[in-house]
Scaffold this active site. Structure first.
Site, PDB file in Angstrom:
ATOM      1  N   ARG A 101       1.813  -3.416 -53.098  1.00  0.00           N
ATOM      2  CA  ARG A 101       1.161  -3.845 -51.861  1.00  0.00           C
ATOM      3  C   ARG A 101       0.861  -2.605 -51.038  1.00  0.00           C
ATOM      4  O   ARG A 101       1.762  -1.797 -50.791  1.00  0.00           O
ATOM      5  CB  ARG A 101       2.112  -4.779 -51.095  1.00  0.00           C
ATOM      6  N   TYR A 114       1.201  -3.382 -38.484  1.00  0.00           N
ATOM      7  CA  TYR A 114       2.139  -4.226 -39.225  1.00  0.00           C
ATOM      8  C   TYR A 114       2.481  -3.585 -40.574  1.00  0.00           C
ATOM      9  O   TYR A 114       1.592  -3.123 -41.286  1.00  0.00           O
ATOM     10  CB  TYR A 114       1.563  -5.639 -39.484  1.00  0.00           C
ATOM     11  N   ASP A 138      -1.514  -7.298 -47.340  1.00  0.00           N
ATOM     12  CA  ASP A 138      -1.122  -8.362 -46.401  1.00  0.00           C
ATOM     13  C   ASP A 138      -1.878  -8.173 -45.088  1.00  0.00           C
ATOM     14  O   ASP A 138      -1.653  -7.188 -44.374  1.00  0.00           O
ATOM     15  CB  ASP A 138       0.399  -8.283 -46.168  1.00  0.00           C
ATOM     16  N   HIS A 155      -1.612 -10.226 -42.658  1.00  0.00           N
ATOM     17  CA  HIS A 155      -0.684 -10.780 -41.678  1.00  0.00           C
ATOM     18  C   HIS A 155      -1.409 -11.632 -40.618  1.00  0.00           C
ATOM     19  O   HIS A 155      -1.138 -11.521 -39.413  1.00  0.00           O
ATOM     20  CB  HIS A 155       0.168  -9.671 -41.033  1.00  0.00           C
ATOM     21  N   GLU A 171      -3.203 -11.346 -48.937  1.00  0.00           N
ATOM     22  CA  GLU A 171      -2.175 -12.238 -48.411  1.00  0.00           C
ATOM     23  C   GLU A 171      -2.439 -12.548 -46.941  1.00  0.00           C
ATOM     24  O   GLU A 171      -2.793 -11.645 -46.167  1.00  0.00           O
ATOM     25  CB  GLU A 171      -0.839 -11.512 -48.584  1.00  0.00           C
ATOM     26  N   GLU A 173       4.186 -17.958 -46.605  1.00  0.00           N
ATOM     27  CA  GLU A 173       5.544 -17.514 -46.274  1.00  0.00           C
ATOM     28  C   GLU A 173       6.133 -18.191 -45.032  1.00  0.00           C
ATOM     29  O   GLU A 173       7.345 -18.229 -44.885  1.00  0.00           O
ATOM     30  CB  GLU A 173       5.604 -15.985 -46.132  1.00  0.00           C
ATOM     31  N   ARG A 212       2.990 -18.849 -51.474  1.00  0.00           N
ATOM     32  CA  ARG A 212       4.055 -17.864 -51.221  1.00  0.00           C
ATOM     33  C   ARG A 212       5.265 -18.442 -50.493  1.00  0.00           C
ATOM     34  O   ARG A 212       5.991 -17.716 -49.818  1.00  0.00           O
ATOM     35  CB  ARG A 212       3.481 -16.665 -50.452  1.00  0.00           C
ATOM     36  N   GLU A 266       7.447 -10.816 -54.580  1.00  0.00           N
ATOM     37  CA  GLU A 266       7.470  -9.678 -53.648  1.00  0.00           C
ATOM     38  C   GLU A 266       8.868  -9.051 -53.669  1.00  0.00           C
ATOM     39  O   GLU A 266       9.870  -9.752 -53.696  1.00  0.00           O
ATOM     40  CB  GLU A 266       7.146 -10.173 -52.227  1.00  0.00           C
ATOM     41  N   TRP A 309       0.666 -12.387 -34.633  1.00  0.00           N
ATOM     42  CA  TRP A 309       1.407 -11.235 -35.174  1.00  0.00           C
ATOM     43  C   TRP A 309       1.501 -11.366 -36.671  1.00  0.00           C
ATOM     44  O   TRP A 309       1.715 -12.434 -37.194  1.00  0.00           O
ATOM     45  CB  TRP A 309       2.832 -11.132 -34.590  1.00  0.00           C
TER      46      TRP A 309
HETATM   47  C1  GCO Z   1       5.870 -10.127 -46.030  1.00  0.00           C
HETATM   48  C2  GCO Z   1       5.992 -10.652 -44.659  1.00  0.00           C
HETATM   49  C3  GCO Z   1       7.064 -10.070 -43.804  1.00  0.00           C
HETATM   50  C4  GCO Z   1       7.172 -10.829 -42.478  1.00  0.00           C
HETATM   51  C5  GCO Z   1       8.580 -11.006 -42.052  1.00  0.00           C
HETATM   52  C6  GCO Z   1       8.663 -11.765 -40.746  1.00  0.00           C
HETATM   53  O1  GCO Z   1       4.838 -10.353 -46.604  1.00  0.00           O
HETATM   54  O2  GCO Z   1       6.812  -9.552 -46.545  1.00  0.00           O
HETATM   55  O3  GCO Z   1       4.748 -10.769 -44.050  1.00  0.00           O
HETATM   56  O4  GCO Z   1       6.918  -8.700 -43.623  1.00  0.00           O
HETATM   57  O5  GCO Z   1       6.454 -10.182 -41.499  1.00  0.00           O
HETATM   58  O6  GCO Z   1       9.268 -11.652 -43.067  1.00  0.00           O
HETATM   59  O7  GCO Z   1       9.824 -12.448 -40.577  1.00  0.00           O
HETATM   60 MG    MG Z   2       3.373 -11.420 -45.613  1.00  0.00          MG
END
Ligand code: GCO
Ligand code: MG
Length: 405
Positions: free
Chosen positions: A147, A159, A212, A214, A238, A264, A285, A341, A405
């Site tokens: 990643r 991030y 990611d 995010h 992602e 997630e 995920r 991951e 976020w």
């Molecule tokens: C990832 C996630 C994490 C989250 C975290 C927040 O893909 O690993 O996005 O980095 O930001 O788990 O609680």
């Molecule tokens: Mg993520």
């Protein structure tokens, strides 16, 4: 055999973790992870006050009935706190069943579908060069999928980019109030194509690449990004956009063949049902801890398999090694497993509290044949590392508007 006691622990070996121990009259116990980052004490109270009392005296072998009792049997369904509590109990019960049977949990699910579990590792850099240096180092360790996250010039924080100064496993900011981060879609778009262009030039075509977003983009911006990155052949993008409205991914899908991954933060199958059924995503995920445990993830994996959607469980450092162990058993079994991951096994404190039996070689993880989940929890070591209030960051656009976020 009956459930004699349920203990809930919260400890902070760098980060906060909520751990559940279900103890039976025979002395056999099971472990579960109930960590919800930044909301830990809500799960602790929920488990202690509302869940544990209902389960004392129950037969721990009745995994399905207990799952249904806590989910269907309750008027207030779904939700991250509720589902993390159900998840932890569920993992602990599978752990107990495996220990009683003398079999690893994957055998109870139906046995192995593959030799090992392919992982994707994280390369996070302060610049594109830095990110790709880290990616090269991971490739030389044997990782086949990486990643890539790189700092966005002009933003204070990006991030996933923590620099070398901070340990990914440590509390995010370790501040008693949420830290703030900034976001600019325009600045992100100036960096992202270059990251993957240089990545393919330096790393070659064989390595699988992941990124990611995010959830920072709107659906049409995600569509544009997916289209822009098609030539770099990503394994998946992602969390390109939020999908509280699952229709969002239809917009993305209409424009790009870059594979999409999400899930997630999802707590039930209902959160991703349309995304899967309408084949709007390629990887789901969901994490065992946040989506109702092994019982629930098994059901989601089976549902996804009908629609050619693969699993790619969340593996962030705020999921405890108990969750990773649960994922390992699911991953080695699930016929439609995609990739896991992986961010490493954490600092010494974490490894002193949680003993696990997962091994990694050449970018692949192996699950052990220990009965149950194959994890242990050191209560005394945990007691030395008490809970510290901590929050995930809050994000704002450059004009001050609160953003995802
Ligand atoms: C990832 C996630 C994490 C989250 C975290 C927040 O893909 O690993 O996005 O980095 O930001 O788990 O609680
Ligand atoms: Mg993520």
């Amino acid at each position: 055999m009956f459930i004699k006691d349920i203990k809930v622990f919260v400890c902070s070996p760098g980060r906060n973790f909520v751990t559940v121990k279900v103890i039976t009259d025979t002395g056999i116990f099971g472990l579960g992870d109930a960590t919800v980052n930044g909301r830990e004490m809500a799960v602790v109270a929920f488990l202690q006050e509302h869940v544990a009392p209902c389960l004392i005296g129950r037969n721990p072998h009745d995994i399905e009935d207990i799952w249904q009792y806590l989910y269907r049997g309750v008027y207030w369904r779904k939700g991250p706190i509720n589902m993390a509590a159900i998840a932890a109990i569920d993992m602990a019960l599978w752990d107990i069943k495996g220990k009683v049977a003398g079999l690893p949990v994957y055998q109870l699910l139906g046995g192995k579908s593959r030799k090992g579990v392919t992982l994707y590792a994280h390369a996070n850099g302060e610049s594109i060069t830095d990110t790709l240096d880290k990616a090269e180092a991971l490739i030389s360790q044997g990782f086949k999928a990486i990643r890539l996250q790189s700092a966005i010039p002009g933003l204070k924080v990006t991030y996933g980019v923590l620099g070398d100064k901070k340990d990914y496993f440590e509390l995010q900011g370790n501040r008693p109030l949420p830290p703030e981060e900034d976001w600019s879609t325009a600045k992100y778009f100036q960096m992202i194509d270059e990251l993957f262009k240089q990545a393919r030039a330096r790393l070659g075509d064989e390595v699988q690449l992941v990124h990611d977003v995010h959830s920072r983009l709107t659906p049409i911006e995600s569509a544009k990004l997916g289209k822009m990155l098609e030539k770099y052949n990503l394994l998946f993008l992602e969390d390109a956009s939020m999908a509280e409205n699952q229709e969002n991914y239809r917009v993305i899908r209409q424009h790009t063949t870059t594979p999409m991954a999400i899930g997630e933060t999802y707590n039930t199958l209902w959160d991703c049902k349309d995304l899967i059924q309408e084949q709007l995503i390629d990887y789901i995920r969901v994490a065992a801890t946040h989506a109702g445990g092994i019982t629930s993830l098994r059901r989601i994996a089976d549902f996804a398999s009908i629609f050619n959607v693969k699993t790619a469980p969340h593996g962030a450092p705020d999921l405890s090694p108990i969750c990773l162990a649960a994922h390992m058993h699911l991953n080695i079994w699930a016929p439609n497993f995609g990739i896991q991951e992986f961010v490493g096994f954490g600092n010494e404190q974490l490894q002193a509290v949680f003993k696990h039996s997962v091994t990694v070689e050449n970018g692949m993880a192996m699950v052990s044949d220990e009965p149950g989940l194959g994890v242990d929890f050191d209560e005394d070591a945990a007691k030395e590392l008490p809970y510290k209030r901590s929050y995930l960051p809050v994000c704002r656009l450059e004009d001050g508007t609160v953003w995802n976020w």
